[in-house]
Write an enzyme that holds these catalytic residues in place. Structure first.
Site, PDB file in Angstrom:
ATOM      1  N   GLY A   1       1.549 -12.630   4.297  1.00 42.66           N
ATOM      2  CA  GLY A   1       0.671 -12.018   3.304  1.00 42.66           C
ATOM      3  C   GLY A   1       1.367 -11.895   1.957  1.00 42.66           C
ATOM      4  O   GLY A   1       2.568 -12.167   1.830  1.00 42.66           O
ATOM      5  N   ASP A   2       0.579 -11.529   0.946  1.00 43.77           N
ATOM      6  CA  ASP A   2       1.102 -11.321  -0.410  1.00 43.77           C
ATOM      7  C   ASP A   2       1.701 -12.580  -1.023  1.00 43.77           C
ATOM      8  O   ASP A   2       2.634 -12.509  -1.815  1.00 43.77           O
ATOM      9  CB  ASP A   2       2.133 -10.173  -0.427  1.00 43.77           C
ATOM     10  CG  ASP A   2       1.556  -8.913   0.170  1.00 43.77           C
ATOM     11  OD1 ASP A   2       0.410  -8.579  -0.187  1.00 43.77           O
ATOM     12  OD2 ASP A   2       2.215  -8.297   1.026  1.00 43.77           O
TER      13      ASP A   2
ATOM     14  N   GLY B   1      -0.015 -14.423  -2.986  1.00 43.65           N
ATOM     15  CA  GLY B   1      -0.727 -14.617  -4.256  1.00 43.65           C
ATOM     16  C   GLY B   1      -2.087 -15.272  -4.056  1.00 43.65           C
ATOM     17  O   GLY B   1      -2.596 -15.928  -4.962  1.00 43.65           O
ATOM     18  N   LYS B   2      -2.677 -15.067  -2.882  1.00 48.16           N
ATOM     19  CA  LYS B   2      -3.976 -15.699  -2.566  1.00 48.16           C
ATOM     20  C   LYS B   2      -5.079 -15.308  -3.540  1.00 48.16           C
ATOM     21  O   LYS B   2      -5.898 -16.132  -3.911  1.00 48.16           O
ATOM     22  CB  LYS B   2      -4.453 -15.297  -1.165  1.00 48.16           C
ATOM     23  CG  LYS B   2      -3.650 -15.840  -0.033  1.00 48.16           C
ATOM     24  CD  LYS B   2      -4.169 -15.302   1.288  1.00 48.16           C
ATOM     25  CE  LYS B   2      -4.010 -13.803   1.413  1.00 48.16           C
ATOM     26  NZ  LYS B   2      -2.643 -13.300   1.438  1.00 48.16           N
TER      27      LYS B   2
ATOM     28  N   GLY C   1      -5.016  -6.547  -0.207  1.00 47.55           N
ATOM     29  CA  GLY C   1      -5.059  -6.173  -1.623  1.00 47.55           C
ATOM     30  C   GLY C   1      -5.036  -7.444  -2.436  1.00 47.55           C
ATOM     31  O   GLY C   1      -4.026  -8.116  -2.478  1.00 47.55           O
ATOM     32  N   HIS C   2      -6.172  -7.803  -3.021  1.00 47.07           N
ATOM     33  CA  HIS C   2      -6.231  -9.050  -3.786  1.00 47.07           C
ATOM     34  C   HIS C   2      -6.274  -8.747  -5.280  1.00 47.07           C
ATOM     35  O   HIS C   2      -7.251  -8.242  -5.803  1.00 47.07           O
ATOM     36  CB  HIS C   2      -7.430  -9.889  -3.338  1.00 47.07           C
ATOM     37  CG  HIS C   2      -7.222 -10.470  -1.971  1.00 47.07           C
ATOM     38  ND1 HIS C   2      -8.121 -11.285  -1.352  1.00 47.07           N
ATOM     39  CD2 HIS C   2      -6.170 -10.371  -1.129  1.00 47.07           C
ATOM     40  CE1 HIS C   2      -7.637 -11.643  -0.167  1.00 47.07           C
ATOM     41  NE2 HIS C   2      -6.461 -11.099  -0.007  1.00 47.07           N
TER      42      HIS C   2
ATOM     43  N   GLN D   1      -4.299 -11.341   4.355  1.00 50.60           N
ATOM     44  CA  GLN D   1      -3.002 -11.300   5.036  1.00 50.60           C
ATOM     45  C   GLN D   1      -2.422 -12.726   5.135  1.00 50.60           C
ATOM     46  O   GLN D   1      -2.739 -13.563   4.310  1.00 50.60           O
ATOM     47  CB  GLN D   1      -3.108 -10.658   6.424  1.00 50.60           C
ATOM     48  CG  GLN D   1      -3.309  -9.154   6.401  1.00 50.60           C
ATOM     49  CD  GLN D   1      -4.750  -8.739   6.206  1.00 50.60           C
ATOM     50  OE1 GLN D   1      -5.650  -9.292   6.801  1.00 50.60           O
ATOM     51  NE2 GLN D   1      -4.986  -7.770   5.364  1.00 50.60           N
TER      52      GLN D   1
ATOM     53  N   THR E   1      -0.478  -0.336  -0.648  1.00 48.53           N
ATOM     54  CA  THR E   1       0.230   0.908  -0.298  1.00 48.53           C
ATOM     55  C   THR E   1       1.355   1.251  -1.273  1.00 48.53           C
ATOM     56  O   THR E   1       1.927   2.338  -1.188  1.00 48.53           O
ATOM     57  CB  THR E   1       0.866   0.786   1.106  1.00 48.53           C
ATOM     58  OG1 THR E   1       1.742  -0.345   1.100  1.00 48.53           O
ATOM     59  CG2 THR E   1      -0.193   0.579   2.171  1.00 48.53           C
TER      60      THR E   1
ATOM     61  N   ARG F   1       4.224   0.178  -1.178  1.00 47.74           N
ATOM     62  CA  ARG F   1       5.526   0.149  -0.499  1.00 47.74           C
ATOM     63  C   ARG F   1       6.403  -0.996  -1.006  1.00 47.74           C
ATOM     64  O   ARG F   1       5.894  -2.020  -1.446  1.00 47.74           O
ATOM     65  CB  ARG F   1       5.314  -0.060   1.011  1.00 47.74           C
ATOM     66  CG  ARG F   1       4.774   1.146   1.722  1.00 47.74           C
ATOM     67  CD  ARG F   1       4.595   0.876   3.197  1.00 47.74           C
ATOM     68  NE  ARG F   1       3.534  -0.086   3.470  1.00 47.74           N
ATOM     69  CZ  ARG F   1       3.255  -0.556   4.680  1.00 47.74           C
ATOM     70  NH1 ARG F   1       3.978  -0.203   5.716  1.00 47.74           N
ATOM     71  NH2 ARG F   1       2.263  -1.404   4.850  1.00 47.74           N
TER      72      ARG F   1
HETATM   73  P1  IMP Z   1      -2.573  -2.997   9.425  1.00 44.60           P
HETATM   74  O1  IMP Z   1      -3.247  -4.275   9.090  1.00 44.60           O
HETATM   75  O2  IMP Z   1      -2.827  -1.913   8.407  1.00 44.60           O
HETATM   76  O3  IMP Z   1      -2.811  -2.532  10.819  1.00 44.60           O
HETATM   77  O4  IMP Z   1      -0.990  -3.259   9.348  1.00 44.60           O
HETATM   78  C1  IMP Z   1      -0.314  -4.090  10.273  1.00 44.60           C
HETATM   79  C2  IMP Z   1       0.798  -4.865   9.596  1.00 44.60           C
HETATM   80  O5  IMP Z   1       0.243  -5.823   8.702  1.00 44.60           O
HETATM   81  C3  IMP Z   1       1.730  -4.002   8.743  1.00 44.60           C
HETATM   82  O6  IMP Z   1       3.036  -4.553   8.815  1.00 44.60           O
HETATM   83  C4  IMP Z   1       1.185  -4.174   7.340  1.00 44.60           C
HETATM   84  O7  IMP Z   1       2.158  -3.958   6.352  1.00 44.60           O
HETATM   85  C5  IMP Z   1       0.753  -5.632   7.392  1.00 44.60           C
HETATM   86  N1  IMP Z   1      -0.325  -5.931   6.447  1.00 44.60           N
HETATM   87  C6  IMP Z   1      -1.631  -5.626   6.572  1.00 44.60           C
HETATM   88  N2  IMP Z   1      -2.335  -6.083   5.519  1.00 44.60           N
HETATM   89  C7  IMP Z   1      -1.469  -6.713   4.722  1.00 44.60           C
HETATM   90  C8  IMP Z   1      -1.603  -7.451   3.500  1.00 44.60           C
HETATM   91  O8  IMP Z   1      -2.683  -7.611   2.930  1.00 44.60           O
HETATM   92  N3  IMP Z   1      -0.452  -7.975   2.979  1.00 44.60           N
HETATM   93  C9  IMP Z   1       0.733  -7.838   3.599  1.00 44.60           C
HETATM   94  N4  IMP Z   1       0.909  -7.179   4.738  1.00 44.60           N
HETATM   95  C10 IMP Z   1      -0.184  -6.628   5.310  1.00 44.60           C
HETATM   96 MG    MG Z   2      -1.773  -8.460  -0.670  1.00 47.06          MG
END
Ligand code: IMP
Ligand code: MG
Length: 419
Positions: A12-13, A15-16, A40-41, A221, A297, A299
């Site tokens: 994920g992340d 840059g989609k 998060g796009h 993701q 988030t 983070r």
């Molecule tokens: P959940 O999808 O909130 O249940 O999270 C499960 C795992 O997927 C965690 O490690 C999150 O940080 C990761 N995750 C969920 N959505 C994204 C995303 O859009 N980008 C990156 N990591 C993600």
């Molecule tokens: Mg993202």
């Protein structure tokens, strides 16, 4: 009509959002088929930044439509929030979004459950706490509500009562759920969405229309977070590969393009294996350079070098047949760049693991390549050519900055490098 799927090829992340934004003007339908508000796009419309979690990235300047398919888990309150933000700049845009009546909901208590489960877990997953796990778990254990259940309020009340009866038995005092409040909240949201002009539809109802239109599937993701193919249990709770097209009763063939978005290095948020992760001190430098902080988030993202065995695996899992490389400009800072070309697994050198569990034991084998001074330096072109050869898939586009226009087809990019 040839279809395009844009999929994250890492964790994920990649840059989609921006890549979808670049292409979306040419498509009639932009379909989100997995995940929910965990995504998060980040996209720019008329130079202004929008961070959408649920809405497909349609292009406001066209009359394209966005579909939220039944592969998603929908927090209707969040849909309303995002629509309201978009409406402020693009009045009337809500009527260009269609919600699949067969989509499951993220109910208010799913987000609470997500947080409770994370605190109870001996080894937390590091979820986004958007209720994904509990909503999808309730879907497969047959205790969730779908959008179509909102039409009949009497039946809905009965259904909620049955579900909450079980939840209360399981959670006891840990989770207090007021059935009436839940019902009022989701019925109110449903009504509001209809008032805003959002359309409610289904894969079957759209099928004929989609056959004759240009369709873009917008992934969320990354392949490595797919519940079936990713680094389980450190994954999300839905399918993130291009096979999610099936949620619209569609399949992708070799004629279609499955475009894997690849960041020039690797990042991951939350827990789980990450073979090429950099030690914290080195990682902090790249994190700052690349602005690697979660869009959902906030983070810190974990960062590391590009991982070719991981990409080979992802390409297989999602039938990726084209690549886009993003954020190569971020690496301009380095004299030398490392790329993981193979893994050592059980004392043997392998080009890629066959099952995801192997990523836990993979020791990266690196090759060092010369760095570049900017995104149009010949050494960066060589880096991409190396990747293409190693992966056997062509790089079709190069993205070298956050703005939509900071992107070129590989052919145009090569002309710039030699200009
Ligand atoms: P959940 O999808 O909130 O249940 O999270 C499960 C795992 O997927 C965690 O490690 C999150 O940080 C990761 N995750 C969920 N959505 C994204 C995303 O859009 N980008 C990156 N990591 C993600
Ligand atoms: Mg993202």
């Amino acid at each position: 009509m040839k279809k395009l799927a844009i999929i994250g090829a890492q964790w994920g992340d990649e840059g989609k959002g921006k890549i979808v934004n670049y292409f979306s003007g040419d498509y009639d339908y932009i379909i989100r088929f997995s995940g929910g508000a965990n995504a998060g796009h980040t996209i720019y419309y008329n130079g202004k930044k929008f961070v959408n979690h649920l809405l497909p990235s349609i292009s406001p300047g066209t009359d394209s439509k966005g579909v939220l398919s039944k592969g998603m888990a929908l927090d209707l309150g969040q849909v309303i929030k995002e629509l309201e933000t978009m409406e402020a700049d693009f009045a009337g845009i809500s009527s260009r979004f269609c919600i699949d009546e067969e989509a499951f909901l993220v109910l208010p208590y799913h987000k609470e459950e997500d947080a409770i489960l994370e605190t109870l877990r001996k080894n937390p997953i590091g979820t986004t706490k958007k209720g994904m796990g509990p909503s999808f778990a309730d879907k497969v254990s047959r205790e969730n509500i779908r959008v179509c259940d909102l039409y009949d309020e009497e039946a809905l009340a009965e259904r909620l009562d049955t579900i909450i009866h079980l939840k209360s038995a399981i959670y006891g005092e840990r989770l207090a759920i007021d059935a009436k409040a839940v019902q009022d909240e989701i019925v109110g949201q449903f009504k509001k969405l209809r008032e805003m002009g959002v359309q409610f539809t289904s894969a079957a109802a759209l099928h004929e229309e989609l056959e004759s239109k240009k369709v873009l599937f917008e992934g969320a993701q990354g392949i490595m977070l797919d519940v079936d193919s990713g680094t389980y249990p450190y994954v999300t709770s839905s399918q993130t590969t291009a096979h999610g097209a099936f949620t619209m009763d569609m399949t992708l063939t070799d004629e279609d393009t499955v475009m894997g978005v690849v960041k020039a290095y690797t990042t991951r948020v939350g827990e789980g294996e990450f073979p090429t992760e950099l030690p914290e001190e080195e990682g902090a430098v790249l994190r700052e350079l690349g602005g690697e902080f979660g869009a959902t988030t906030g983070r810190n993202r974990r960062v590391g070098w590009l991982d070719l065995p991981q990409l080979r695996y992802a390409i297989r899992k999602s039938k990726v047949n084209a690549l886009v490389i993003t954020k190569g400009d971020v690496l301009s800072h380095y004299d030398e760049i490392k790329v993981c070309v193979a893994y050592e697994l059980n004392g043997k050198e392998v080009p890629m693991p066959f099952i995801a569990n192997d990523f836990q034991h993979a020791k990266p084998i690196y090759k060092t390549l010369p760095g570049w001074s900017d995104a149009f330096d010949l050494n960066f072109l060589k880096y991409m050519t190396f990747i293409e050869k190693e992966l056997g898939v062509d790089v079709q586009y190069v993205s070298y900055g956050p703005k939509t226009e900071e992107m070129l087809s590989k052919k145009d990019y090569i002309l710039e490098v030699h200009a």
